[in-house]
Design a protein around this motif. Sequence first.
Motif, short mmCIF file in Angstrom:
data_model
loop_
_atom_site.label_atom_id
_atom_site.label_comp_id
_atom_site.label_asym_id
_atom_site.label_seq_id
_atom_site.Cartn_x
_atom_site.Cartn_y
_atom_site.Cartn_z
N TRP A 75 49.66 -71.98 -15.35
CA TRP A 75 49.98 -70.70 -14.95
C TRP A 75 51.47 -70.32 -15.28
O TRP A 75 51.76 -69.11 -15.10
CB TRP A 75 49.83 -70.32 -13.43
CG TRP A 75 48.51 -70.21 -12.83
CD1 TRP A 75 47.80 -71.22 -12.24
CD2 TRP A 75 47.51 -69.05 -12.90
NE1 TRP A 75 46.45 -70.84 -11.84
CE2 TRP A 75 46.18 -69.55 -12.32
CE3 TRP A 75 47.62 -67.85 -13.47
CZ2 TRP A 75 45.27 -68.88 -12.22
CZ3 TRP A 75 46.61 -66.93 -13.34
CH2 TRP A 75 45.26 -67.62 -12.67
N GLU A 123 52.32 -67.39 -17.73
CA GLU A 123 51.76 -66.19 -17.79
C GLU A 123 52.33 -65.14 -17.09
O GLU A 123 52.75 -65.50 -15.79
CB GLU A 123 50.18 -66.41 -17.16
CG GLU A 123 49.33 -65.46 -17.22
CD GLU A 123 48.09 -65.75 -16.73
OE1 GLU A 123 47.34 -64.73 -16.32
OE2 GLU A 123 47.48 -66.86 -17.12
N SER A 145 49.66 -63.98 -11.45
CA SER A 145 50.29 -65.33 -11.89
C SER A 145 51.33 -65.94 -11.08
O SER A 145 51.34 -66.96 -10.56
CB SER A 145 50.53 -65.57 -13.16
OG SER A 145 51.17 -66.71 -13.85
N ARG A 192 51.12 -69.49 -8.83
CA ARG A 192 52.13 -70.47 -8.76
C ARG A 192 52.73 -70.64 -7.20
O ARG A 192 52.79 -72.05 -6.95
CB ARG A 192 53.38 -70.16 -9.65
CG ARG A 192 52.83 -70.11 -11.15
CD ARG A 192 54.11 -70.14 -11.99
NE ARG A 192 54.96 -68.84 -11.80
CZ ARG A 192 54.92 -67.81 -12.32
NH1 ARG A 192 53.80 -67.51 -13.58
NH2 ARG A 192 55.50 -66.69 -12.30
#
Length: 579
Positions: A526, A529, A534, A538
Amino acid sequence: MNGWIQAGTVEVLQEQGPKLIKGGIVVFYHEDKVHALDNRCPHLGFPLHMGSLCKGILTCHWHHARFDVCSGGTLDPWADDVPVHDVTIQNGLVWVNPNSRNSYQVQQYKDRLLNGLKQNIGLVIAKAIVGLMEAGVPETEIAAIGIEFGVKQRRQGWGSGLTILAAMANVLPKLDKQGRILALFQGLLHTARESAGSGTRYLLDPLPNTSVSEERLTEWYRDCIEVRDTRGAERVLLTAVQAGVEEKRLFSMMSMAATDHFYINGGHTLDFHNKAFESLKYVGHEQRKYVLASLVPMFGNVTRSEELHSWQSPVNLVQPLTEVFEELSKQDLSSGSGSPIIDDEELFQALLGDDPLRTIRMLTEALFGGASPVRISQIVALAAAERIVRFHTNNDFGDWISVLHTFTHAHAVHEGLIRSTDSMLVRGIFHTAATIYIDRFLNIPAAQRPNVMDATSEAPQPSELLEILDKQQQVAPAAAWVIRYLRSGGEPEPLFNVLGHALLREDAEFHTFQMYEAAVAEYDHWASEPGAFSEKARETLVLAVTRYLASHAPTSRETPHTAKIAWRLHRGEKLFEEK
């Protein structure tokens, strides 16, 4: 005697006993001969001049390690050999070469590591790792020694020890030097422990006919696994390897067998396959057959979840999934477009919802509509991580492992589909989705996501997290700390390093190693992105690993203490003295 050290006269040695000279060398007169050795016992560094010498055996009085005074060889395998220095006598004067004749070089360290693995001696393993790293040997080369040992020296095949080792090899770039030493030590030690007393694993021969088609070999392999015929499956697999079947196709063949039944062995089987294939990049090509064949024995006695009550009642998950899988067998999903055919947030919420049949329909429609299986599996893995974020500490402690299994299985499916987008492996997405649904009661009540209001312009120091985890039951405080760190602009690199140390400084059990490595890998997927989804993904992965680590700390920390001793000894510190 240019460069040699004068140690006085033979007569003085006879009268006064052992003499210490420059360079940490001790000189003995014994049985009409003069001997010079490193004065530090190679076990834990105690001064050997304080030991006793009798019948040619020098005994250290701290732990009673014994050494041949002539060669330095030890009678006690846990102690290592002591370096010996050449001696010459001229006109009654004793001269000692400052360079030992049996000091460890790279190959000696490698041999010592292998001996430590064979004998399951933690300190020997740790000292060999430190020596190799200080000699500049790449860490992945050190890991490869353990992988090659483990796949040959455990009759039961690939297990948790090798999984830990492969996982730790994967996360080495996330760690500082001390962390890399600890990671290698933990992985190699668990491999040695699991192999101890098991017996050597000998491979069967491949079939004489290697011209059989890949399709037929795959069919034979799956048929053998279906009836738990592991010996037949091994011969078929080795035939495919000898025939030069490429790695991607081998993974496809083996993962088909691993997903022919539902969520077998609680997800471990597919996770072990993923780690074994990841480990291939660390070992030599000739070792590939040993690594892959080590996966076959685990099929001999597997648990198949479609046979479990929880998969059939109160909601029958087996029948609708069986129908979907029948349709999947007729589809080619390898060309999924990856276009935004699915709504990430909608699918994520559905996976965490109470209507598994709706989730199955959404997954089926998305896959048949051309959505990327890799992308779908990534979101499924994120939903599995969310279960860990929401896991309430009111649950039974052992239930942490249930949500952990779902997440690591989801991660294995995701990584497997990156490796080979096979229609049959896509079944693993549905297996994970079903277990996410089954795990829903472990989020009742749901732990609340930390709502940190005191984020500052300067992120807290990562070392603060280690202080929090020095106390038990710090799941909520640790979660709040990482949210404050992230929302204050803290960088991920030092955070993952300190999370790694939070793992590696403990006597961690197998699943905790799985959790850290899978969370780090999913975070990286991720990382590049953009967008709010996203960003929250995270954060979710960091929260999940932090909460899991906090729930399993602190421990007695005996294992990392051994590695710390090895490093201090290599630096020449005196363990028998106060710092």
